[in-house]
Design an enzyme around this catalytic site. Structure first.
Site, short mmCIF file in Angstrom:
data_model
loop_
_atom_site.label_atom_id
_atom_site.label_comp_id
_atom_site.label_asym_id
_atom_site.label_seq_id
_atom_site.Cartn_x
_atom_site.Cartn_y
_atom_site.Cartn_z
N ASN A 214 -15.94 -3.75 -4.54
CA ASN A 214 -16.17 -3.67 -5.97
C ASN A 214 -15.94 -5.04 -6.62
O ASN A 214 -15.57 -6.01 -5.95
CB ASN A 214 -15.29 -2.59 -6.60
CG ASN A 214 -15.95 -1.90 -7.77
OD1 ASN A 214 -16.60 -2.54 -8.59
ND2 ASN A 214 -15.77 -0.59 -7.85
N HIS B 47 0.83 -21.93 2.93
CA HIS B 47 1.30 -23.31 3.01
C HIS B 47 2.74 -23.36 3.48
O HIS B 47 3.51 -22.41 3.25
CB HIS B 47 1.20 -23.98 1.63
CG HIS B 47 -0.15 -23.90 1.02
ND1 HIS B 47 -1.23 -24.62 1.48
CD2 HIS B 47 -0.62 -23.15 -0.01
CE1 HIS B 47 -2.29 -24.34 0.75
NE2 HIS B 47 -1.96 -23.44 -0.15
N GLY C 177 -7.37 -0.74 -6.28
CA GLY C 177 -7.56 -1.86 -7.19
C GLY C 177 -6.34 -2.75 -7.31
O GLY C 177 -5.21 -2.28 -7.40
N ALA D 28 -3.23 1.29 -5.32
CA ALA D 28 -3.54 0.24 -6.28
C ALA D 28 -2.30 -0.59 -6.57
O ALA D 28 -1.19 -0.07 -6.68
CB ALA D 28 -4.08 0.85 -7.57
N ARG E 218 3.32 8.47 3.30
CA ARG E 218 3.15 9.72 4.08
C ARG E 218 1.98 9.58 5.03
O ARG E 218 1.21 8.64 4.96
CB ARG E 218 2.94 10.90 3.16
CG ARG E 218 1.67 10.86 2.31
CD ARG E 218 1.59 12.10 1.42
NE ARG E 218 0.52 12.02 0.46
CZ ARG E 218 -0.75 12.42 0.68
NH1 ARG E 218 -1.08 12.90 1.87
NH2 ARG E 218 -1.66 12.33 -0.26
#
Length: 194
Positions: A83, A113, A150, A168, A191
């Protein structure tokens, strides 16, 4: 050993290397073109992805905007959807299996880094400036049937098994085994995923 080979081997490498910068600029130009291509122009989007990515299966859908470092270190299986507004820093391989769903704003990092500034930048030049910072990498492997929610961040060196849901906003710092639902910062198994 070239800087490209060092990069893929996970050794310290110079990001300012000419070969690396050439591919980096190519990828930036291709992603700019992809992100500016009309949404319904599927043929042009397909052409750009063929030139940009290291490999892909059938039925890949990437919603613009999409950002990468090199592009050619990214590999998708079949039936994957990415997305909008995702960033893949593919300084090492990012391998994504079949049937992956990647929600908006997901970030996948393979580069990191040294924590010591002297190792990152080396000695300053006589004028006080520094070379490009030194970087190391570790690949990210994502299995089949994975849904990444997301805003999740996947850190370098992480492997995510098959049939996994990452919640998310999670920050995935360690490997996640197959058949689980995991979320949080740091991401932890909540779970089993039956």
């Amino acid at each position: 050993m070239t800087e490209w080979e060092k990069m893929l081997a996970g050794e310290l490498y110079d990001c300012g290397d000419k070969e690396l910068l050439t591919q980096w600029h190519k990828a930036k130009n291709l992603t700019r073109d992809y992100n500016n291509t009309d949404s319904e122009n599927l043929a042009e989007k397909d052409r750009i992805l063929s030139e940009l990515l290291g490999g892909r299966g059938k039925n890949l859908w990437i919603t613009a905007p999409f950002y990468v470092d090199y592009g050619n270190n990214i590999y998708f299986g079949n039936n994957c959807e990415v997305n909008m507004n995702c960033t893949f820093l593919d300084d090492n391989k990012i391998v994504i299996g079949n049937n992956a769903l990647i929600a908006p704003n997901v970030q996948i990092y393979t580069a990191f880094h040294p924590t010591n500034a002297r190792e990152r930048f080396g000695e300053p030049k006589p004028d006080g400036s520094f070379e490009f910072c030194k970087t190391r990498t570790a690949p990210v492997i994502i299995g089949d049937n994975v849904w990444i929610g997301g805003g999740a961040i996947i850190m370098p060196g992480v492997t995510i098994g098959d049939n996994v849901v990452i919640g998310a906003g999670s920050v995935v710092t360690k490997d996640i085994p197959s058949d689980v639902i995991a979320y949080g910062n740091p991401c932890r198994i909540a779970r089993k995923n039956d």
